[in-house]
Design an enzyme around this catalytic site. Structure first.
Site, PDB file in Angstrom:
ATOM      1  N   LYS A  56      -1.657  -3.824   3.072  1.00 39.78           N
ATOM      2  CA  LYS A  56      -0.904  -4.240   1.888  1.00 39.78           C
ATOM      3  C   LYS A  56      -0.421  -5.670   2.069  1.00 39.78           C
ATOM      4  O   LYS A  56       0.211  -5.999   3.078  1.00 39.78           O
ATOM      5  CB  LYS A  56       0.294  -3.312   1.674  1.00 39.78           C
ATOM      6  N   ASP A  83       0.553  -6.126  -3.519  1.00 37.83           N
ATOM      7  CA  ASP A  83       1.829  -5.569  -4.000  1.00 37.83           C
ATOM      8  C   ASP A  83       2.746  -6.699  -4.471  1.00 37.83           C
ATOM      9  O   ASP A  83       3.663  -7.100  -3.760  1.00 37.83           O
ATOM     10  CB  ASP A  83       2.472  -4.774  -2.850  1.00 37.83           C
ATOM     11  N   LYS A  85       4.218  -6.589  -7.619  1.00 33.24           N
ATOM     12  CA  LYS A  85       5.194  -5.960  -8.529  1.00 33.24           C
ATOM     13  C   LYS A  85       5.474  -6.824  -9.761  1.00 33.24           C
ATOM     14  O   LYS A  85       6.602  -7.274  -9.978  1.00 33.24           O
ATOM     15  CB  LYS A  85       6.501  -5.658  -7.785  1.00 33.24           C
ATOM     16  N   ASP A  88       7.059  -8.941 -16.406  1.00 34.63           N
ATOM     17  CA  ASP A  88       7.219 -10.097 -17.299  1.00 34.63           C
ATOM     18  C   ASP A  88       6.829  -9.634 -18.696  1.00 34.63           C
ATOM     19  O   ASP A  88       6.628  -8.437 -18.924  1.00 34.63           O
ATOM     20  CB  ASP A  88       6.341 -11.255 -16.781  1.00 34.63           C
ATOM     21  N   THR A 142      12.349   2.240  -3.298  1.00 35.02           N
ATOM     22  CA  THR A 142      12.856   3.183  -2.297  1.00 35.02           C
ATOM     23  C   THR A 142      14.142   2.687  -1.631  1.00 35.02           C
ATOM     24  O   THR A 142      14.822   3.437  -0.945  1.00 35.02           O
ATOM     25  CB  THR A 142      11.791   3.438  -1.208  1.00 35.02           C
ATOM     26  N   ARG A 233       7.392  -1.763   8.810  1.00 32.70           N
ATOM     27  CA  ARG A 233       8.057  -2.064  10.079  1.00 32.70           C
ATOM     28  C   ARG A 233       7.870  -1.031  11.193  1.00 32.70           C
ATOM     29  O   ARG A 233       7.753  -1.443  12.358  1.00 32.70           O
ATOM     30  CB  ARG A 233       9.550  -2.336   9.807  1.00 32.70           C
TER      31      ARG A 233
HETATM   32  O1  C5P Z   1       8.835  -1.805   6.457  1.00 28.13           O
HETATM   33  P1  C5P Z   1       8.775  -0.700   5.454  1.00 28.13           P
HETATM   34  O2  C5P Z   1       7.970   0.503   5.936  1.00 28.13           O
HETATM   35  O3  C5P Z   1      10.121  -0.327   4.910  1.00 28.13           O
HETATM   36  O4  C5P Z   1       7.916  -1.335   4.255  1.00 28.13           O
HETATM   37  C1  C5P Z   1       7.745  -0.693   3.031  1.00 28.13           C
HETATM   38  C2  C5P Z   1       6.860  -1.547   2.163  1.00 28.13           C
HETATM   39  O5  C5P Z   1       6.690  -0.896   0.912  1.00 28.13           O
HETATM   40  C3  C5P Z   1       7.409  -2.936   1.876  1.00 28.13           C
HETATM   41  O6  C5P Z   1       6.303  -3.829   1.901  1.00 28.13           O
HETATM   42  C4  C5P Z   1       7.971  -2.840   0.467  1.00 28.13           C
HETATM   43  O7  C5P Z   1       7.811  -4.035  -0.246  1.00 28.13           O
HETATM   44  C5  C5P Z   1       7.097  -1.750  -0.148  1.00 28.13           C
HETATM   45  N1  C5P Z   1       7.718  -0.966  -1.238  1.00 28.13           N
HETATM   46  C6  C5P Z   1       8.869  -0.237  -1.067  1.00 28.13           C
HETATM   47  N2  C5P Z   1       9.416   0.471  -2.122  1.00 28.13           N
HETATM   48  C7  C5P Z   1       8.795   0.474  -3.307  1.00 28.13           C
HETATM   49  C8  C5P Z   1       7.621  -0.245  -3.470  1.00 28.13           C
HETATM   50  C9  C5P Z   1       7.096  -0.964  -2.391  1.00 28.13           C
HETATM   51  O8  C5P Z   1       9.419  -0.208   0.029  1.00 28.13           O
HETATM   52  N3  C5P Z   1       9.272   1.195  -4.290  1.00 28.13           N
END
Ligand code: C5P
Length: 258
Positions: A56, A83, A85, A88, A142, A233
């Site tokens: 991603k 991603d 998002k 607009d 999230t 992460r």
């Molecule tokens: O590091 P981590 O596992 O928290 O990363 C989650 C990834 O998912 C990030 O790149 C974040 O931008 C993406 N994301 C998210 N919640 C959403 C949509 C995308 O955490 N609703």
């Protein structure tokens, strides 16, 4: 659950899930390359590509490195989830979606809260393309808990807001969504078996939670009906990212085999 074949040329083969849950787990894990340079991103791809099939590219990397960062990842045969998002006016988002599709990515995001006209314009923008990327409407981030939702003026629980946005998206022709693991079962029931549900907020037991709020383990998210898991992460900041990815894929495979 079968992943729609058109998402990725490799999915046109029969799913090996019944015979090889580990390979199915590898097809369903998306690693978030949330790093500031193309070099760091490609270093991670090098370390992970033995077992990882999807990467991603999000706001941090794309803003710093531009579209050219996608080329080496796609050229190695990996699938890319762009991603960005989008959120607009409908005309602008339709143009952005067309531009993103021309980069050859397999999935892309826009915010469901942009409204039905914006979602319909994005959906229409991909009509007629030979191999359109999967559009995913982000429901509620999230990282948003009840306090954050209330602060932006919404008089609903996160779950109720996710449901409202998903119904709206389905009405606009969208069949892919991003939601937290805590809403995935409801969304699966609402959107049906063919919908593509991509789930971030994944934390293996004992992992650092960071800024995420509505989280679950990889196994739980799959059991609730996730099509794909997005993990950043817990893999990219691990002492050994390849080991961390392997452990997550093994947990996923066990859940898929049950
Ligand atoms: O590091 P981590 O596992 O928290 O990363 C989650 C990834 O998912 C990030 O790149 C974040 O931008 C993406 N994301 C998210 N919640 C959403 C949509 C995308 O955490 N609703």
């Amino acid at each position: 659950m079968q992943i729609p074949a058109r998402l990725n040329p490799t999915f046109s083969k029969p799913s090996p899930a019944e015979n090889d849950p580990l390979e199915e787990a590898r097809r369903r894990l998306i690693v978030a390359l949330d790093v500031p340079t193309a070099k760091e991103a490609l270093d991670l791809v090098n370390r992970l590509e033995r077992t990882c099939r999807w990467f991603k590219v999000g706001l941090e990397l794309f803003t710093a490195a531009g579209p050219s960062v996608l080329e080496p990842i796609l050229a190695r045969g990996h699938s890319v989830f762009l991603d960005l998002k989008f959120h607009d006016i409908p005309n602008t988002v339709a143009g952005a979606v067309r531009s993103a599709a021309s980069l050859g990515v397999q999935m892309m995001t826009l915010h469901a809260s942009g409204g039905p006209a914006m979602l319909a314009a994005a959906h229409q923008a991909l009509e007629g393309l030979e191999a359109p990327p999967q559009l995913l409407a982000v429901t509620v981030l999230t990282s948003m808990d009840q306090t954050q939702i209330t602060a932006v003026g919404l008089d609903r629980t996160p779950a109720a807001q996710v449901e409202l946005l998903a119904k709206m998206g389905l009405g606009a022709g969208i069949n892919g969504f991003v939601c937290s693991p805590q809403e995935v079962a409801t969304l699966r029931a609402l959107a049906g078996p063919e919908a593509v549900l991509v789930i971030p907020g994944i934390r293996p037991a004992g992992a650092t939670v960071g800024d995420q709020k509505r989280i679950a383990t990889p196994a739980d998210a799959l059991r609730q009906g996730a099509s794909y898991l997005v993990v950043g992460r817990p893999i990219t900041q691990a002492a050994d990212p390849a080991d961390a990815a392997d452990a997550i894929q093994k947990e996923m495979a066990e859940a898929l085999a049950q």
